[in-house]
Write a protein that holds these residues in place. Structure first.
Motif, mmCIF file in Angstrom:
data_model
loop_
_atom_site.group_PDB
_atom_site.id
_atom_site.type_symbol
_atom_site.label_atom_id
_atom_site.label_comp_id
_atom_site.label_asym_id
_atom_site.label_seq_id
_atom_site.Cartn_x
_atom_site.Cartn_y
_atom_site.Cartn_z
ATOM 1 N N VAL A 1 0.781 -1.241 -0.014
ATOM 2 C CA VAL A 1 0.080 -0.055 -0.189
ATOM 3 C C VAL A 1 0.850 1.314 0.170
ATOM 4 N N ARG A 2 1.877 1.223 0.814
ATOM 5 C CA ARG A 2 2.711 2.285 0.993
ATOM 6 C C ARG A 2 3.315 2.672 -0.386
ATOM 7 N N SER A 3 3.748 1.727 -0.992
ATOM 8 C CA SER A 3 4.567 1.875 -2.232
ATOM 9 C C SER A 3 3.775 2.423 -3.307
ATOM 10 N N LEU A 4 2.587 1.504 -3.505
ATOM 11 C CA LEU A 4 1.626 2.115 -4.642
ATOM 12 C C LEU A 4 0.940 3.298 -4.390
ATOM 13 N N ALA A 5 0.788 3.787 -3.178
ATOM 14 C CA ALA A 5 0.044 4.949 -2.713
ATOM 15 C C ALA A 5 0.981 6.088 -2.939
ATOM 16 N N ALA A 6 2.475 5.919 -3.168
ATOM 17 C CA ALA A 6 3.467 6.789 -3.672
ATOM 18 C C ALA A 6 3.188 7.122 -5.045
ATOM 19 N N VAL A 7 3.043 6.029 -5.787
ATOM 20 C CA VAL A 7 2.442 6.391 -7.321
ATOM 21 C C VAL A 7 1.381 7.250 -7.622
ATOM 22 N N LEU A 8 0.357 7.188 -6.659
ATOM 23 C CA LEU A 8 -0.661 7.818 -6.904
ATOM 24 C C LEU A 8 -0.361 9.373 -6.223
ATOM 25 N N ARG A 9 0.255 9.463 -5.176
ATOM 26 C CA ARG A 9 0.603 10.750 -4.540
ATOM 27 C C ARG A 9 1.812 11.622 -5.185
ATOM 28 N N LEU A 10 2.834 10.796 -5.587
ATOM 29 C CA LEU A 10 4.209 11.496 -5.982
ATOM 30 C C LEU A 10 4.452 11.119 -7.511
ATOM 31 N N PHE B 1 5.521 8.176 -8.650
ATOM 32 C CA PHE B 1 6.449 6.901 -8.899
ATOM 33 C C PHE B 1 6.644 6.459 -7.730
ATOM 34 N N VAL B 2 7.371 5.310 -8.012
ATOM 35 C CA VAL B 2 8.031 4.343 -6.676
ATOM 36 C C VAL B 2 9.218 3.703 -7.434
ATOM 37 N N LEU B 3 10.180 3.572 -6.661
ATOM 38 C CA LEU B 3 11.446 2.554 -7.078
ATOM 39 C C LEU B 3 11.507 1.636 -6.150
ATOM 40 N N LEU B 4 11.373 0.294 -6.824
ATOM 41 C CA LEU B 4 11.577 -1.014 -6.295
ATOM 42 C C LEU B 4 12.661 -1.593 -6.669
ATOM 43 N N HIS B 5 13.529 -2.069 -5.419
ATOM 44 C CA HIS B 5 14.797 -2.526 -5.663
ATOM 45 C C HIS B 5 14.462 -4.052 -5.330
ATOM 46 N N ASP B 6 15.735 -4.817 -5.710
ATOM 47 C CA ASP B 6 15.835 -6.245 -5.254
ATOM 48 C C ASP B 6 14.742 -7.033 -6.081
ATOM 49 N N VAL B 7 14.327 -6.463 -7.372
ATOM 50 C CA VAL B 7 13.499 -7.452 -8.159
ATOM 51 C C VAL B 7 14.595 -8.252 -8.888
ATOM 52 N N PRO B 8 14.590 -9.518 -9.092
ATOM 53 C CA PRO B 8 15.493 -10.252 -9.676
ATOM 54 C C PRO B 8 15.700 -9.740 -10.975
ATOM 55 N N ALA B 9 17.077 -9.529 -11.485
ATOM 56 C CA ALA B 9 17.374 -8.964 -12.517
ATOM 57 C C ALA B 9 17.185 -10.080 -13.818
ATOM 58 N N GLU B 10 15.880 -10.865 -13.915
ATOM 59 C CA GLU B 10 15.610 -11.696 -14.841
ATOM 60 C C GLU B 10 14.499 -11.376 -15.789
ATOM 61 N N PRO B 11 14.735 -11.703 -17.244
ATOM 62 C CA PRO B 11 13.848 -11.181 -18.201
ATOM 63 C C PRO B 11 12.309 -11.806 -17.649
ATOM 64 N N GLY B 12 11.431 -10.870 -17.964
ATOM 65 C CA GLY B 12 10.127 -11.134 -17.611
ATOM 66 C C GLY B 12 9.531 -10.932 -16.349
ATOM 67 N N LEU B 13 10.433 -10.543 -15.665
ATOM 68 C CA LEU B 13 10.243 -10.311 -14.131
ATOM 69 C C LEU B 13 9.209 -8.887 -14.054
ATOM 70 N N VAL B 14 9.383 -7.892 -14.816
ATOM 71 C CA VAL B 14 8.714 -6.832 -15.008
ATOM 72 C C VAL B 14 7.104 -7.230 -15.019
ATOM 73 N N LEU B 15 6.662 -8.251 -15.628
ATOM 74 C CA LEU B 15 5.314 -8.482 -15.817
ATOM 75 C C LEU B 15 4.795 -8.880 -14.387
ATOM 76 N N GLU B 16 5.569 -9.509 -13.652
ATOM 77 C CA GLU B 16 5.210 -10.039 -12.052
ATOM 78 C C GLU B 16 5.137 -8.868 -11.465
ATOM 79 N N VAL B 17 5.862 -7.673 -11.549
ATOM 80 C CA VAL B 17 5.684 -6.649 -10.895
ATOM 81 C C VAL B 17 4.262 -5.832 -11.408
ATOM 82 N N ALA B 18 3.882 -5.888 -12.817
ATOM 83 C CA ALA B 18 2.771 -5.338 -13.178
ATOM 84 C C ALA B 18 1.644 -6.049 -12.488
ATOM 85 N N ALA B 19 1.718 -7.189 -12.336
ATOM 86 C CA ALA B 19 0.662 -8.215 -11.992
ATOM 87 C C ALA B 19 0.412 -8.247 -10.512
#
Lengths: 389, 389
Positions: free
Chosen positions: A134-143, A145-163
């Motif tokens: 909630v805190r992270s996504l609310a930042a997208v609504l308020r500011l 954007f949000v910057l997520l770290h430690d998302v494994p640097a693997e192809p296709g992971l961006v779709l998991e973040v969106a989901a």
């Protein structure tokens, strides 16, 4: 309270007044509103054009209204009526400048020079803890954007973040797209050139309202990411040059994109307003702007305003500079935040480096806001009009 | 043609005039525009604020402009300049009333009573023949809908129809949704009730701009589909009651949807305009309208206009009535066409019938229009500004 045609009452120390048609249209009884879905059965054309409040009876926290003609009754809680007082504009959807926290780059830096204000989160914790999500996504609504770290640097992971918060908006670029140097690019994004602050896909309507960029491999040198708050810039333009602001909000600009498999166009103002004149969206992209076709006098006025706006968007103090490291994933509001990148060296292959490689995808703000709202529910549902508080 | 600052020339018997900044911004040379992607390298802030046309040299079908300050040169074809004359508004994106063919139900009927004007196609031929696909999809852009027949009445086929022209917009309802009687519906669509003319998902922003409905099983009695051209109705409202039209285009109406997994809201006018005041979208859905919060005087004005608009949308002569048979699939513009259904009997199970069952999904107009444009290409690409015709 009797025979005026309206309901008048005092609640919270305020004198409130509601027309009969408004009350009738919002009647919470099971005949007018489905108790399960809370969807309305009633249509405006079912309501008598001369409807009046014949009687209003207060009982504790409830007010029961009887209408004429007909004998339909609606019971409202006083608290609900006070919440919905017809004395100001309300019930926006959180999408205009009025519901945002606008910023300059310096606002993101604490006094000690650390970027204490940049909204950041770690992906494993984001996944594990709804409150962190909630805190992270609310930042997208308020500011914006949000910057997520430690998302494994693997192809296709961006779709998991969106989901994790919504639904991928698939386009002619695919469900996801690779941002890296291509030998024969159809889009300048796929070169090592500098890209000035812009929004993505202005040639699309509906434009994707959320963008994600996930870093798999950083450039050896350059390729830094810049973010600009377009709503803050629009507010500054309005304050500094109202005439330019009015030209930009009142001129539809054609954007286009064309390759072997797609031919897209959309005409929208560079700054979009709500009906009440509040900033609700920006589009800006020099690469895909198409020739304006307006009467001569309109064109010259537009170019003066456009130049002013572009200069304002490029003020260094507006641009927050970030360097995405492998595993970083930016989520941002593509209707508000412009993004840029500096030129970079070390294209793929040269010197053995794999080269800068991001993966991106699009999603939408409505799904993101829905996720924040659902995760924020405190067990109990919000009050419905007929419930006493 | 020299020293005025602008380029002036006569082409097609017309006297044309272009400001230097417009020409420079549209310079087709390889330094300013990527020859491959046709995207611009040049940014407005790269152009001198006092730029003038220092010299213009005509040679056959070409005009070469030299600017000052600097010595940059741009070569344009006369035909391209004539096409882009700055004497009127152009380059819209095909989305407003001006680019549509508006209709009443009677316009869809030929003199012999057959519905010769209803845009229809057979799915196997649509799949086999690009020209038939163009004709069908162009009808969605022009008239707002097309009716495909012979789509196998199998679950999931609606997604193949969407994929034939664009990309499915996934939502909280899933990639596709089933429209049939449910025991505990979160949406009145999933009952056997009559549903008045409405657009879908007005509580979403961006709203899905295309909707598909594929009939797997028809009701024994009732469940007929009605379509209303919202742009034609908006034009009629503007002609009949300009004040009501202005109220509706100037008031953001809150819509909402809520269930266990979603909480959506969007505030938009019931009639949306382009910056030049042309109708560009309608939203209408009594079921999901939320309580208006406006000052008292605005609310009463709104309700008068809202009633007028609802009555107009329900005029029988506006509604084209269709009965979807198994295998029929409607594709329609959800920003323009309102759809309705009559109440129906024979819910699932009763009397052994499987009951009325449609499957639907959402997609977007930009992808649909792109497919029409790409399929319509006659081998040769459109002229770029530097090419002589």
């Amino acid at each position: 309270m009797r025979g005026s045609g309206d309901l008048e009452l005092v609640a919270d120390g305020r004198r409130l007044r509601f027309p009969a048609v408004w009350l009738r249209d919002n009647c919470p009884c099971a005949e007018c509103t489905d108790p399960r879905s809370r969807q309305k059965f009633l249509d405006i054309t079912d309501i008598d054009g001369d409807l009046m409040v014949a009687q209003a009876a207060e009982a504790g926290e409830s007010v029961t209204v009887t209408y004429a003609p007909g004998q339909h009754r609606s019971t409202f809680s006083r608290a609900w009526l006070a919440e919905h007082a017809l004395d100001a504009y309300g019930d926006g959807d959180g999408r205009t400048e009025d519901d945002k926290e606008l910023w300059l780059a310096a606002d993101m830096e604490a006094l000690d020079g650390r970027r204490a204000q940049v909204p950041e989160a770690s992906w494993p914790r984001y996944l594990a803890e709804p409150a962190e999500r909630v805190r992270s996504l609310a930042a997208v609504l308020r500011l914006g954007f949000v910057l997520l770290h430690d998302v494994p640097a693997e192809p296709g992971l961006v779709l998991e973040v969106a989901a994790s918060f919504g639904y991928v908006r698939q386009t002619n670029y695919g469900a996801l797209f690779d941002v890296r140097v291509e030998p024969a690019p159809d889009n300048l994004a796929f070169t090592s050139r500098e890209i000035l602050p812009h929004t993505d896909n202005p040639y699309r309507d509906p434009v994707p309202t959320v963008q994600l960029l996930h870093c798999l491999c950083a450039a050896g040198d350059g390729g830094d990411t810049g973010l600009v708050d377009g709503f803050a810039a629009a507010r500054a333009l309005r304050a500094a040059d109202r005439a330019a602001f009015d030209v930009l909000t009142g001129t539809a600009v054609p954007f286009g994109y064309r390759d072997n498999g797609a031919e897209l166009r959309a005409s929208q103002p560079l700054i979009q307003l709500s009906p009440r004149g509040r900033v609700r969206g920006v589009r800006f992209n020099n690469r895909s702007a198409q020739p304006l076709r307006l009467p001569y006098a309109d064109v010259t006025a537009f170019y003066a305003a456009y130049r002013r706006w572009a200069e304002l968007l490029r003020q260094p103090e507006r641009q927050l500079n970030l360097r995405l490291a492998p595993g970083d994933c930016l989520i941002f509001d593509n209707t508000r935040i412009l993004h840029a990148r500096t030129a970079f060296s070390l294209p793929a292959g040269e010197d053995g480096s794999p080269g800068r490689h991001l993966q991106g995808c699009y999603a939408d703000l409505d799904g993101l806001a829905s996720t924040v709202a659902v995760l924020s529910r405190a067990g109990a549902d919000a009050r419905s009009p007929g419930e006493a508080s």
